[in-house]
Scaffold this motif. Sequence first.
Motif, short mmCIF file in Angstrom:
data_model
loop_
_atom_site.label_atom_id
_atom_site.label_comp_id
_atom_site.label_asym_id
_atom_site.label_seq_id
_atom_site.Cartn_x
_atom_site.Cartn_y
_atom_site.Cartn_z
N PHE A 291 0.83 -1.20 0.00
CA PHE A 291 0.00 0.00 0.00
C PHE A 291 0.86 1.25 0.00
CE2 PHE A 291 -2.90 -3.21 1.53
CZ PHE A 291 -4.11 -2.88 0.94
N LEU A 292 2.08 1.15 0.68
CA LEU A 292 2.98 2.31 0.72
C LEU A 292 3.68 2.51 -0.61
CD1 LEU A 292 4.50 1.78 4.28
CD2 LEU A 292 2.78 3.47 3.60
N LYS A 293 4.03 1.40 -1.24
CA LYS A 293 4.72 1.50 -2.52
C LYS A 293 3.76 1.90 -3.64
CE LYS A 293 8.25 -1.97 -1.41
NZ LYS A 293 8.80 -3.30 -1.79
N ASP A 294 2.54 1.26 -3.62
CA ASP A 294 1.58 1.50 -4.71
C ASP A 294 0.39 2.25 -4.13
OD1 ASP A 294 -0.05 1.54 -6.89
OD2 ASP A 294 -0.14 -0.65 -7.18
N SER A 295 0.34 3.53 -4.40
CA SER A 295 -0.74 4.34 -3.85
C SER A 295 -2.10 3.96 -4.45
CB SER A 295 -0.44 5.83 -4.07
OG SER A 295 -0.32 6.09 -5.48
#
Length: 673
Positions: free
Chosen positions: A537-541
């Motif tokens: 979730f942090l890498k892929d908004s």
Amino acid sequence: MKNDYLHPVSFHLRNFGQYQKLDLNAATAGNLTLLGPNGVGKTTLANAFYPVLIDGSIATPNFNPALSSDAVNNNSTSPRNTTRDKRTFNSMLLGWGTSQYQVRTGYTYMTLASSKRQVTLGIGAHRQTDGKKSATWWFVLDSKDTNNFTCCDDNGLALSKDDFRDANASFGEELQLYDTWQAYRGAVARDIYGFDSGEVLGKLTNAYRLLASPILTSGSARFAPIPDALRIAQEPIDREGIIEPLAKSQQNLNQTLALQHELENGLNRLKRIKKAQFWGNLNRLSDPDGLLPLHTKLATQRDEAQAAITGALAKINRLAEQLDDYQDLRDQADERLADLQTKLYAQDSLEQRRDYLDTQIKDWRSQLEIYQHQLIEKDADEQAVTNYQLKLTDLIQDAKSLQVQQLNPVLVHLNGLSANHIELTQALAEIDNDKVLSSLGHYLTLKQRQLTNYQHLSAAILQTNADVELVIGMEQDMGTAIDTRLTGRLKANVNADLHADNRHIHEAGAAAMNEKVKQLQAQQQTLLTNATDLKTFLKDSDFLKKLQSLQDQLDKAMHRFHDNQHDQELAQVQLKAAQAQLDKLITEIDPNFDPAVADTQIGVLTDERNDLQLDPTLTEQVDQQKNKIRGLEATINNLIRQRGEAEGNSRITEKNLCTKYARFDKSRRTVDN
């Protein structure tokens, strides 16, 4: 010639009903006729003997006329008491009304005899109005000598059962007592009437009740011909129309014949007198004061009376001939009336047949209409079942399509995104799609909260780092300020101390902030460690948006799927109800009913009904014929009256003639002397 079979010779009551003592002798053939107006108790008296003494049953039907042949058949061998009838054995014994006894013992019996045998059949009973201490006993006395037989004591009071047995002990085995009517009936059937069993005698008794019942003469359709036939046979010989005038006519005829016989005797006597007068008075005919003038006068009066009698006899004979002619006309009119009444009765039967056929036609049409209506309902119910089946099939197909085209792609996409995502894989591990949707919702809510927390921690770290840089800058600015304010050798120590304090203070603050940053970074690391999917979730908004979009698609698909399932359940209920209604209707439809047969029957019955032609003038013809008969009766009665008057005049003339004969005899005796 004496009867050589057992037949009733006498009937007896002792303290029974309205009688203290009653003895009735039967006719030679065993018949007993009771005459009297309605309501005086003829039937009640007859019921005290018949049929109760035949089979011994004291049940209510034996004291009341049969209401229908079905009721008779049902009670043919074992009649039972009922509360519908007024007459009961108790009321027969105790009486009724104001003269009813409160306590009573009584007997009813009859004696049958033949040339070889004499039998007495009877019943003794004790009754109380309160129903207590009731007792009944039956007896058969097979003895020719019944002079010593008794039912009462010297005071006329009926004996109890034990006293009755003791008082008649001299008869020995000839007197048999029974405690039940079945035992009595069996003994009487076997030993008196010669039947095989009491049941046969019971049927015979029941046949008597049927023959004595008014259902043979009124009230029952199946016996309707009997009263009609009796009425047709009775009307031509009605007492006022035929019997009474005929009896009067016969009486008058007998009187006329007697008068004629007396007149013939008188004429013969007159001949003898004339002969004696001629020879006895021949010598005195010319005597002026003799008998000739008197004789001539008497002869003239005699001849006049004889002529009057002859004329009266001629008139009587003429009236008799006219009466015979009118009687013949009356007989012809009676035959014509009987023929018309027979036709009218036959027409009544035709009307009854037409009514019956109308009922049958109506019944067949009703059955046909019901059957056709049932077929229409059956078609409608079958169509409803088919429609619900098709609807259910479509819903099942829609559910399959929804599963394949909407649910499965979303689930496949979700499962694809769950690769290398432990938490998402666990959330999607449920078998039930509703649980998958619920678990996915909890997962996204959790991840969104975790992502927010992580972002908050990142913002706090950034802010703390900025604060550290600010502290460092403040330390430099403060050192510059110290150098600016504290210059010179005198202030060098103070300057150094302030720089040391400045450095110590700001370095301590920066260290504290750095420590806080480490704590925040530790919290982030802990969050990443516990929530392994959070890194994605942090890498892929867009990962959260993708999952939320898939969640929304899954939620909509599940709503459509649930709506489909609800519609399927409703369709199942509707299908089950329609099928149940169809099954119920099928059980109500007569499988053996053939509409073609019904149509044929309606046609046949209609043709038969139309063939029954009625003469609407028959009733009027019967009335006209009755009026004609009444006219003939009036004429006959008038002729009878005229003949009576002529006979009366003839008797007066005869009396006068007798007087003339007496005077003539006296004259002749005078001549003879």
